[in-house]
Design a protein around this motif. Sequence first.
Motif, mmCIF file in Angstrom:
data_model
loop_
_atom_site.group_PDB
_atom_site.id
_atom_site.type_symbol
_atom_site.label_atom_id
_atom_site.label_comp_id
_atom_site.label_asym_id
_atom_site.label_seq_id
_atom_site.Cartn_x
_atom_site.Cartn_y
_atom_site.Cartn_z
ATOM 1 N N CYS A 21 0.839 -1.200 0.000
ATOM 2 C CA CYS A 21 0.000 0.000 0.000
ATOM 3 C C CYS A 21 0.875 1.252 0.000
ATOM 4 N N ARG A 22 1.901 1.255 0.828
ATOM 5 C CA ARG A 22 2.816 2.399 0.868
ATOM 6 C C ARG A 22 3.522 2.586 -0.472
ATOM 7 N N LYS A 23 3.907 1.459 -1.065
ATOM 8 C CA LYS A 23 4.607 1.530 -2.340
ATOM 9 C C LYS A 23 3.704 2.103 -3.427
ATOM 10 N N SER A 24 2.450 1.685 -3.455
ATOM 11 C CA SER A 24 1.538 2.192 -4.478
ATOM 12 C C SER A 24 1.235 3.671 -4.261
ATOM 13 N N VAL A 25 1.114 4.101 -3.022
ATOM 14 C CA VAL A 25 0.890 5.521 -2.731
ATOM 15 C C VAL A 25 2.108 6.335 -3.152
ATOM 16 N N ALA A 26 3.296 5.823 -2.881
ATOM 17 C CA ALA A 26 4.518 6.526 -3.283
ATOM 18 C C ALA A 26 4.607 6.627 -4.800
ATOM 19 N N MET A 27 4.195 5.572 -5.508
ATOM 20 C CA MET A 27 4.222 5.604 -6.968
ATOM 21 C C MET A 27 3.218 6.624 -7.506
ATOM 22 N N MET A 28 2.041 6.716 -6.880
ATOM 23 C CA MET A 28 1.045 7.702 -7.325
ATOM 24 C C MET A 28 1.540 9.117 -7.095
ATOM 25 N N ILE A 29 2.177 9.363 -5.966
ATOM 26 C CA ILE A 29 2.700 10.695 -5.671
ATOM 27 C C ILE A 29 3.801 11.060 -6.658
ATOM 28 N N ALA A 30 4.696 10.123 -6.949
ATOM 29 C CA ALA A 30 5.776 10.388 -7.912
ATOM 30 C C ALA A 30 5.214 10.661 -9.301
ATOM 31 N N ALA A 31 4.183 9.924 -9.692
ATOM 32 C CA ALA A 31 3.571 10.156 -11.006
ATOM 33 C C ALA A 31 2.909 11.529 -11.056
ATOM 34 N N PHE A 32 2.266 11.936 -9.970
ATOM 35 C CA PHE A 32 1.626 13.248 -9.919
ATOM 36 C C PHE A 32 2.660 14.357 -10.022
ATOM 37 N N TRP A 33 3.774 14.219 -9.297
ATOM 38 C CA TRP A 33 4.836 15.229 -9.370
ATOM 39 C C TRP A 33 5.410 15.314 -10.772
ATOM 40 N N GLY A 34 5.599 14.180 -11.419
ATOM 41 C CA GLY A 34 6.104 14.179 -12.791
ATOM 42 C C GLY A 34 5.145 14.852 -13.747
ATOM 43 N N TRP A 35 3.856 14.596 -13.570
ATOM 44 C CA TRP A 35 2.837 15.226 -14.419
ATOM 45 C C TRP A 35 2.844 16.734 -14.223
ATOM 46 N N ARG A 36 2.919 17.187 -12.966
ATOM 47 C CA ARG A 36 2.952 18.630 -12.694
ATOM 48 C C ARG A 36 4.164 19.283 -13.335
ATOM 49 N N ARG A 37 5.329 18.622 -13.252
ATOM 50 C CA ARG A 37 6.553 19.159 -13.839
ATOM 51 C C ARG A 37 6.415 19.257 -15.354
ATOM 52 N N THR A 38 5.820 18.244 -15.978
ATOM 53 C CA THR A 38 5.637 18.255 -17.425
ATOM 54 C C THR A 38 4.704 19.378 -17.853
ATOM 55 N N VAL A 39 3.621 19.578 -17.121
ATOM 56 C CA VAL A 39 2.670 20.651 -17.446
ATOM 57 C C VAL A 39 3.338 22.011 -17.291
ATOM 58 N N ALA A 40 4.102 22.189 -16.227
ATOM 59 C CA ALA A 40 4.777 23.476 -16.002
ATOM 60 C C ALA A 40 5.795 23.764 -17.108
ATOM 61 N N GLU A 41 6.535 22.741 -17.530
ATOM 62 C CA GLU A 41 7.506 22.943 -18.610
ATOM 63 C C GLU A 41 6.802 23.291 -19.915
ATOM 64 N N GLY A 42 5.689 22.647 -20.179
ATOM 65 C CA GLY A 42 4.930 22.943 -21.401
ATOM 66 C C GLY A 42 4.413 24.363 -21.414
ATOM 67 N N ARG A 43 3.916 24.816 -20.266
ATOM 68 C CA ARG A 43 3.420 26.201 -20.180
ATOM 69 C C ARG A 43 4.548 27.204 -20.364
ATOM 70 N N ALA A 44 5.702 26.915 -19.763
ATOM 71 C CA ALA A 44 6.838 27.834 -19.887
ATOM 72 C C ALA A 44 7.324 27.898 -21.330
#
Length: 80
Positions: A21-44
């Motif tokens: 459960c901890r591992k899956s939550v950590a994977m979801m958080i990492a995926a969310f951070w990666g998505w946010r970074r990608t969106v921010a780079e695209g906007r910039a």
Amino acid sequence: MAHTDTRADRSASKRHLFGSCRKSVAMMIAAFWGWRRTVAEGRALADLTPDQLNDIGHPEAHRTVLNIKAGLIANLMSMR
């Protein structure tokens, strides 16, 4: 003795469940951070001009282009 083995199996499965459960939550958080970074780079990059993109060594951003065949406006105006 058999009772002790059964208890050990139960506690091991509970620990395994919480670990996955901890591992899956950590994977979801990492995926969310990666998505946010990608969106921010695209906007910039979307805000930069083609000259600025060349300065930083980035290929020109993909922008929608409307291709109009030569004479299309004249044809449309004649139909009017």
